[in-house]
Design a protein around this motif. Sequence first.
Motif, PDB file in Angstrom:
ATOM      1  N   GLN A  27      14.364  10.376 -14.802  1.00  0.00           N
ATOM      2  CA  GLN A  27      14.728   9.933 -13.462  1.00  0.00           C
ATOM      3  C   GLN A  27      13.472   9.410 -12.763  1.00  0.00           C
ATOM      4  OE1 GLN A  27      17.860  11.679 -10.419  1.00  0.00           O
ATOM      5  NE2 GLN A  27      15.995  12.891 -10.397  1.00  0.00           N
ATOM      6  N   ALA A  28      13.382   8.075 -12.626  1.00  0.00           N
ATOM      7  CA  ALA A  28      12.171   7.446 -12.095  1.00  0.00           C
ATOM      8  C   ALA A  28      12.173   7.337 -10.587  1.00  0.00           C
ATOM      9  CB  ALA A  28      11.997   6.065 -12.704  1.00  0.00           C
ATOM     10  N   ALA A  29      13.338   7.361  -9.976  1.00  0.00           N
ATOM     11  CA  ALA A  29      13.429   7.268  -8.521  1.00  0.00           C
ATOM     12  C   ALA A  29      14.770   7.834  -8.083  1.00  0.00           C
ATOM     13  CB  ALA A  29      13.288   5.822  -8.045  1.00  0.00           C
ATOM     14  N   ARG A  79       5.323   5.232 -12.845  1.00  0.00           N
ATOM     15  CA  ARG A  79       6.619   5.586 -13.424  1.00  0.00           C
ATOM     16  C   ARG A  79       7.126   4.511 -14.377  1.00  0.00           C
ATOM     17  NH1 ARG A  79       7.502  10.874 -12.773  1.00  0.00           N
ATOM     18  NH2 ARG A  79       7.401  11.565 -10.617  1.00  0.00           N
ATOM     19  N   LEU A  80       6.777   3.254 -14.090  1.00  0.00           N
ATOM     20  CA  LEU A  80       7.329   2.137 -14.838  1.00  0.00           C
ATOM     21  C   LEU A  80       6.471   1.726 -16.028  1.00  0.00           C
ATOM     22  CD1 LEU A  80       8.406  -0.080 -11.806  1.00  0.00           C
ATOM     23  CD2 LEU A  80       9.852   1.439 -13.175  1.00  0.00           C
ATOM     24  N   ALA A  81       5.316   2.356 -16.192  1.00  0.00           N
ATOM     25  CA  ALA A  81       4.329   1.902 -17.183  1.00  0.00           C
ATOM     26  C   ALA A  81       4.922   1.770 -18.581  1.00  0.00           C
ATOM     27  CB  ALA A  81       3.138   2.856 -17.201  1.00  0.00           C
ATOM     28  N   GLY A  82       5.791   2.664 -18.983  1.00  0.00           N
ATOM     29  CA  GLY A  82       6.334   2.614 -20.339  1.00  0.00           C
ATOM     30  C   GLY A  82       7.614   1.822 -20.477  1.00  0.00           C
ATOM     31  N   ALA A  83       8.089   1.203 -19.379  1.00  0.00           N
ATOM     32  CA  ALA A  83       9.376   0.506 -19.408  1.00  0.00           C
ATOM     33  C   ALA A  83       9.243  -0.994 -19.163  1.00  0.00           C
ATOM     34  CB  ALA A  83      10.306   1.118 -18.358  1.00  0.00           C
ATOM     35  N   ALA A  97       0.832  -1.190   0.000  1.00  0.00           N
ATOM     36  CA  ALA A  97       0.000   0.000   0.000  1.00  0.00           C
ATOM     37  C   ALA A  97       0.870   1.245   0.000  1.00  0.00           C
ATOM     38  CB  ALA A  97      -0.927  -0.023   1.206  1.00  0.00           C
ATOM     39  N   ASP A  98       2.035   1.171   0.681  1.00  0.00           N
ATOM     40  CA  ASP A  98       2.939   2.301   0.752  1.00  0.00           C
ATOM     41  C   ASP A  98       4.031   2.150  -0.306  1.00  0.00           C
ATOM     42  OD1 ASP A  98       1.642   3.442   3.040  1.00  0.00           O
ATOM     43  OD2 ASP A  98       2.556   1.840   4.225  1.00  0.00           O
ATOM     44  N   THR A  99       4.759   3.236  -0.514  1.00  0.00           N
ATOM     45  CA  THR A  99       5.872   3.180  -1.450  1.00  0.00           C
ATOM     46  C   THR A  99       6.964   2.281  -0.888  1.00  0.00           C
ATOM     47  OG1 THR A  99       5.402   5.424  -2.216  1.00  0.00           O
ATOM     48  CG2 THR A  99       7.607   4.538  -2.663  1.00  0.00           C
ATOM     49  N   LEU A 140      11.514   3.024  -4.214  1.00  0.00           N
ATOM     50  CA  LEU A 140      11.474   2.405  -5.535  1.00  0.00           C
ATOM     51  C   LEU A 140      10.426   3.071  -6.429  1.00  0.00           C
ATOM     52  CD1 LEU A 140      11.915  -1.267  -4.386  1.00  0.00           C
ATOM     53  CD2 LEU A 140      13.498   0.009  -5.838  1.00  0.00           C
ATOM     54  N   PRO A 141      10.612   2.998  -7.747  1.00  0.00           N
ATOM     55  CA  PRO A 141       9.661   3.641  -8.661  1.00  0.00           C
ATOM     56  C   PRO A 141       8.245   3.101  -8.487  1.00  0.00           C
ATOM     57  CG  PRO A 141      11.641   2.950  -9.836  1.00  0.00           C
ATOM     58  CD  PRO A 141      11.722   2.359  -8.470  1.00  0.00           C
ATOM     59  N   THR A 142       7.279   3.973  -8.665  1.00  0.00           N
ATOM     60  CA  THR A 142       5.875   3.586  -8.576  1.00  0.00           C
ATOM     61  C   THR A 142       5.445   2.896  -9.877  1.00  0.00           C
ATOM     62  OG1 THR A 142       5.106   5.669  -9.510  1.00  0.00           O
ATOM     63  CG2 THR A 142       5.394   5.572  -7.107  1.00  0.00           C
TER      64      THR A 142
END
Length: 233
Positions: A55-57, A76-80, A21-23, A71-73
Amino acid sequence: MRRRTVAVWSALLGGVVGAQADTPVLRGVVPGWEGGAGSVGVLLPFPGGDDRRIQAARGTLGAAGDLTLPLPTPERLAGALVPLAEWLNLDPLGCVTRSGKITLGDPAAQVFPLNELRVAVSGRTFPSVGSIVGEDLWQPATILNSEVDLLAGQDGADGRLRFQRLVFSAADVTVSGEARCVPEQAMPERLTVDLPLKAGWNVVQEDVDYTGEDATRALTLAPPDTVTVWQAR
């Protein structure tokens, strides 16, 4: 550059690797760190295809070598993301014959493997997370990767290798089964997989053994409190 081994705790917030639930936060230490306080970050390719990165994180690296990185959310990672089957190399090339079956709960499952971290030069000001940065900003920095054989140097480990890699899964997906590949010239390889990946961050362990008539490769989930090992290059 002198090589350093970096022990990075993969235990996330709450001590659970999976849906959080948290980052989730990656915590670690760089033994013998002498570079002073600085930043550590995850950079993603810029969609434009040039040498810029997103810069994702971004986290901190203290003067004593203590490392903290949110860590990246998922956003942020949707396109990678990349196909899970491709990343796991479930269907190696060059097999003359194949037997057995590896089952993916979702053949379209996608993941983001965290292959490297960048340690920024200390004493510089860095843009906010999500900013587009040029390679020159991070290029002189140390790059950390997790391609470390954890069995190297251990007694009785000749012919055996072990790797652990941090990977983000976009959804719950289970990969399981056993398959055997017989190439034209190299050793036959027997692959066994038992991966109940959870949505979020997971640590995948790969064990390779070349001591038998067949090479064996086993993919499993490492325990949630695993300490992954990184190396500087």
